[in-house]
Design a protein around this motif. Structure first.
Motif, PDB file in Angstrom:
ATOM      1  N   GLN A 114       0.818  -1.210   0.000  1.00  0.00           N
ATOM      2  CA  GLN A 114       0.000   0.000   0.000  1.00  0.00           C
ATOM      3  C   GLN A 114       0.856   1.266   0.000  1.00  0.00           C
ATOM      4  N   LEU A 115       2.103   1.129   0.438  1.00  0.00           N
ATOM      5  CA  LEU A 115       2.949   2.307   0.647  1.00  0.00           C
ATOM      6  C   LEU A 115       4.091   2.344  -0.360  1.00  0.00           C
ATOM      7  N   PRO A 116       4.511   3.529  -0.761  1.00  0.00           N
ATOM      8  CA  PRO A 116       5.625   3.643  -1.710  1.00  0.00           C
ATOM      9  C   PRO A 116       6.939   3.226  -1.076  1.00  0.00           C
ATOM     10  N   ALA A 117       7.856   2.761  -1.893  1.00  0.00           N
ATOM     11  CA  ALA A 117       9.171   2.357  -1.399  1.00  0.00           C
ATOM     12  C   ALA A 117       9.855   3.539  -0.721  1.00  0.00           C
ATOM     13  N   GLY A 118      10.439   3.266   0.437  1.00  0.00           N
ATOM     14  CA  GLY A 118      11.128   4.316   1.178  1.00  0.00           C
ATOM     15  C   GLY A 118      10.253   5.055   2.170  1.00  0.00           C
ATOM     16  N   ALA A 119       8.948   4.752   2.189  1.00  0.00           N
ATOM     17  CA  ALA A 119       8.048   5.426   3.133  1.00  0.00           C
ATOM     18  C   ALA A 119       8.420   5.041   4.564  1.00  0.00           C
ATOM     19  N   ALA A 120       8.427   6.034   5.453  1.00  0.00           N
ATOM     20  CA  ALA A 120       8.839   5.780   6.833  1.00  0.00           C
ATOM     21  C   ALA A 120       7.914   4.802   7.535  1.00  0.00           C
ATOM     22  N   ALA A 121       6.631   4.807   7.182  1.00  0.00           N
ATOM     23  CA  ALA A 121       5.650   3.943   7.843  1.00  0.00           C
ATOM     24  C   ALA A 121       5.592   2.544   7.244  1.00  0.00           C
ATOM     25  N   ARG A 122       6.410   2.296   6.227  1.00  0.00           N
ATOM     26  CA  ARG A 122       6.395   0.975   5.587  1.00  0.00           C
ATOM     27  C   ARG A 122       6.962  -0.062   6.551  1.00  0.00           C
ATOM     28  N   PRO A 123       6.169  -1.074   6.960  1.00  0.00           N
ATOM     29  CA  PRO A 123       6.648  -2.029   7.971  1.00  0.00           C
ATOM     30  C   PRO A 123       7.627  -3.037   7.396  1.00  0.00           C
ATOM     31  N   ARG A 124       8.451  -3.586   8.255  1.00  0.00           N
ATOM     32  CA  ARG A 124       9.368  -4.644   7.869  1.00  0.00           C
ATOM     33  C   ARG A 124       8.706  -5.996   8.128  1.00  0.00           C
ATOM     34  N   VAL A 125       8.956  -6.934   7.237  1.00  0.00           N
ATOM     35  CA  VAL A 125       8.378  -8.285   7.343  1.00  0.00           C
ATOM     36  C   VAL A 125       9.216  -9.168   8.261  1.00  0.00           C
ATOM     37  N   ALA A 126      10.514  -8.885   8.320  1.00  0.00           N
ATOM     38  CA  ALA A 126      11.446  -9.769   9.025  1.00  0.00           C
ATOM     39  C   ALA A 126      11.103 -10.018  10.494  1.00  0.00           C
ATOM     40  N   PRO A 127      10.749  -9.011  11.304  1.00  0.00           N
ATOM     41  CA  PRO A 127      10.500  -9.286  12.726  1.00  0.00           C
ATOM     42  C   PRO A 127       9.443 -10.355  12.968  1.00  0.00           C
ATOM     43  N   ALA A 128       8.294 -10.255  12.287  1.00  0.00           N
ATOM     44  CA  ALA A 128       7.242 -11.259  12.466  1.00  0.00           C
ATOM     45  C   ALA A 128       7.677 -12.612  11.918  1.00  0.00           C
ATOM     46  N   ALA A 129       8.388 -12.607  10.789  1.00  0.00           N
ATOM     47  CA  ALA A 129       8.854 -13.863  10.205  1.00  0.00           C
ATOM     48  C   ALA A 129       9.860 -14.553  11.126  1.00  0.00           C
ATOM     49  N   ILE A 130      10.749 -13.771  11.730  1.00  0.00           N
ATOM     50  CA  ILE A 130      11.735 -14.334  12.663  1.00  0.00           C
ATOM     51  C   ILE A 130      11.027 -14.930  13.875  1.00  0.00           C
ATOM     52  N   ASP A 131      10.018 -14.229  14.399  1.00  0.00           N
ATOM     53  CA  ASP A 131       9.248 -14.770  15.526  1.00  0.00           C
ATOM     54  C   ASP A 131       8.602 -16.096  15.155  1.00  0.00           C
ATOM     55  N   ALA A 132       8.043 -16.179  13.937  1.00  0.00           N
ATOM     56  CA  ALA A 132       7.400 -17.417  13.492  1.00  0.00           C
ATOM     57  C   ALA A 132       8.400 -18.571  13.457  1.00  0.00           C
ATOM     58  N   VAL A 133       9.602 -18.292  12.964  1.00  0.00           N
ATOM     59  CA  VAL A 133      10.642 -19.329  12.898  1.00  0.00           C
ATOM     60  C   VAL A 133      11.064 -19.747  14.299  1.00  0.00           C
TER      61      VAL A 133
END
Length: 218
Positions: free
Chosen positions: A147-166
């Motif tokens: 939904q958000l343009p690349a570089g947007a400050a509010a753009r969330p990172r996927v890694a934290p939730a993915a790391i928790d899942a692992v």
């Protein structure tokens, strides 16, 4: 005078309602965790030792504290993911409601921890639900990023939730393979932020080197 019936206003209103609904679900789920403890209080009569009741039901208190902390952690992660969302499209809503379902279900395996916590099915229900919850949150993060343009400050990172899942998946495997560990493998979550930090620095460094390489070849 702004048009209150414009599509943009309607989307924003729908998104706010969805997030409010999800927050209410989490609040109710956390409240349900304490109900078994409230019932224990009714078993203490005048002349009985309240401390004895607490010690006798230490498993229930431990399960409550553990699940409260875990749900709080997952909700905070969800809050960071969705705070930049601008549209409640069908995929986003479905993903967030599926995530909410895992939170609603969690009080059930929590209630099993005290009396049947050593059983494999309880471990699968409890830790497996947490792993699924984090995985779904990672998918929600992917949706918000779109939904958000690349570089947007509010753009969330996927890694934290993915790391928790692992980490939850690894903890579940250890609990099933080495029952003597009980639920202690869940302490692996304490290193999740460190793993995420290392991953983020690695990705940032690779991106910087790629940019520098492109500038050098230009």
């Amino acid at each position: 005078m702004p048009d209150t019936d414009s599509p943009e206003q309607e989307r924003s209103r729908d998104l706010d309602r969805l997030l409010t609904f999800v927050d209410a679900i989490v609040a109710i789920a956390i409240t349900l965790l304490v109900l078994p403890l409230a019932e224990l209080a009714g078993e203490v009569h005048e002349g009985d030792s309240a401390w004895h009741t607490i010690r006798e039901h230490g498993g229930e208190f431990g399960a409550f504290v553990l699940s409260f902390l875990v749900i709080a952690r997952i909700w905070l992660a969800q809050h960071r993911v969705v705070r930049g969302a601008i549209d409640s499209d069908r995929r986003f809503a479905a993903g967030l409601l599926a995530w909410s379902l895992t939170i609603v279900f969690l009080p059930f395996p929590t209630a099993l921890l005290a009396d049947a916590g050593s059983q494999a099915v309880t471990k699968v229900c409890y830790i497996g639900t947490l792993a699924l919850s984090s995985a779904l949150l990672a998918l929600v993060a992917v949706g918000v990023r779109r939904q958000l343009p690349a570089g947007a400050a509010a753009r969330p990172r996927v890694a934290p939730a993915a790391i928790d899942a692992v980490i939850f998946a690894v903890a579940l495997g250890l609990c099933l393979l080495l029952p003597v560990l009980s639920y202690w493998p869940l302490l692996l979550l304490t290193v999740a932020d460190n793993v995420d930090g290392l991953q983020h620095r690695y990705v940032t460094r690779r991106r910087r080197h790629r940019v520098e390489g492109q500038d050098g070849s230009a």
